[in-house]
Design an enzyme around this catalytic site. Sequence first.
Site, PDB file in Angstrom:
ATOM      1  N   GLY A  95     -23.036 -17.105   9.148  1.00  0.00           N
ATOM      2  CA  GLY A  95     -23.544 -17.942   9.781  1.00  0.00           C
ATOM      3  C   GLY A  95     -25.551 -17.509   9.168  1.00  0.00           C
ATOM      4  N   ASP A 220     -34.247 -16.789  24.957  1.00  0.00           N
ATOM      5  CA  ASP A 220     -33.604 -17.432  23.489  1.00  0.00           C
ATOM      6  C   ASP A 220     -31.853 -18.325  24.360  1.00  0.00           C
ATOM      7  OD1 ASP A 220     -34.024 -19.047  21.366  1.00  0.00           O
ATOM      8  OD2 ASP A 220     -33.167 -17.371  19.628  1.00  0.00           O
TER       9      ASP A 220
END
Length: 409
Positions: A95, A220
């Site tokens: 990713g 986050d």
Amino acid sequence: MGICWASPPHHPTPTSTPTTTGNLSSSTATLGQSQSSYTTSSGSGNSSINSKFSASSGDEPYPNGQILPTSNLRIFTFAELKAATRNFRVDTVLGEGGFGKVYKGWLEDKAAPKSGSGTVIAVKKLNSESLQGLEEWQSEVNFLGRLSHPNLVKLLGYCLEETELLLVYEFMQKGSLENHLFGRGAAVQPLPWDIRLKIAIGAARGLAFLHISEKVIYRDCKASNILLDGSYNAKISDFGLAKLGPSASQSHVTTRVMGTYGYAAPEYVATGHLYVKSDVYGFGVVLVEILTGLRALDINRPSGQHNLTDWVKPRLHDRRKLKSIMDSRLEGKFPSKAAFRIAQVALKCLASEPKQRPSMKEVLENLERIQAANEKTVEPKSRSTHTPQVQRAVHHRSSLHPKHDGSWS
């Protein structure tokens, strides 16, 4: 991936140069083999992260987690990680985020190099053009090097050579929650209800540990940062934006606004004031994504529906409206009462004011109650039938009768 943004970056004043495996001209850290520490800057002044960590006490609310007295991270050479990822080959990419690409790698067992034994790892490599850099890399090393919990991804070590910044993690077989919720194609199987609830609880445990152990603000919380192991156990990853929470005399810390649109709490976006409960808001967004299978932000949706929470919040109050927005890939296979209870948890997390939101400990307790209610097995009264000559066998059956008591304590 979410859309990330940041206010104009703060450029720290160099204090020293790394001496472990290389150097960076703008470094603000000195990294040693047994531990690492650095000074971080925020609107409220400088504070040493390492000095604020404390050893976990015997009455730790989450006994499976701990704060290590010193970091036990391994220092890797760039050559080792280059070999582990076959020179960072494209087909090993797992990713990509704001920091850079993540590669799948293989570390051979040094004790028996010819035995074929070793460890699968994930290697995050800084992109030289990334807006995130040394500060975020240092934050990962300091937080994940000291905080240990089953629901936090394990950082195995790091590499710092010249301009090369890399982080080495345990490999998470099932990838991210984001991929499972929003991925398409034959290779992506929709998550069943019980797995979704398990993931939500795991992520809540990780956040509750952060908040209770040292008031760490994760900053986050989003689906792409919740990783899953082979058994769908959730682990929070990516601590590049994590901050130590406010001192006892303060309600918040002031910092430049960084994060992902759609997940960030409104007070943080508007003022830069970061509260511990700013994380609770982000978790509430993730809960809504788990329920609906929709992204927090999607400009491809019809007008008025781009921001998921703005569109969905009025519908979370009503059971019928909630049913109409539940993830179609569940095919109706979910307990409606439990889904509604979770929707109420999400609503509380998404309160406009931080003080109105529950703590992550309260969120976790309620999710666990909802899960327990669905798993309760009720033994119905058995009946026996007799004839004049023969007493027939009595068969006992147990069936699931969910009792939903996920009320707020």
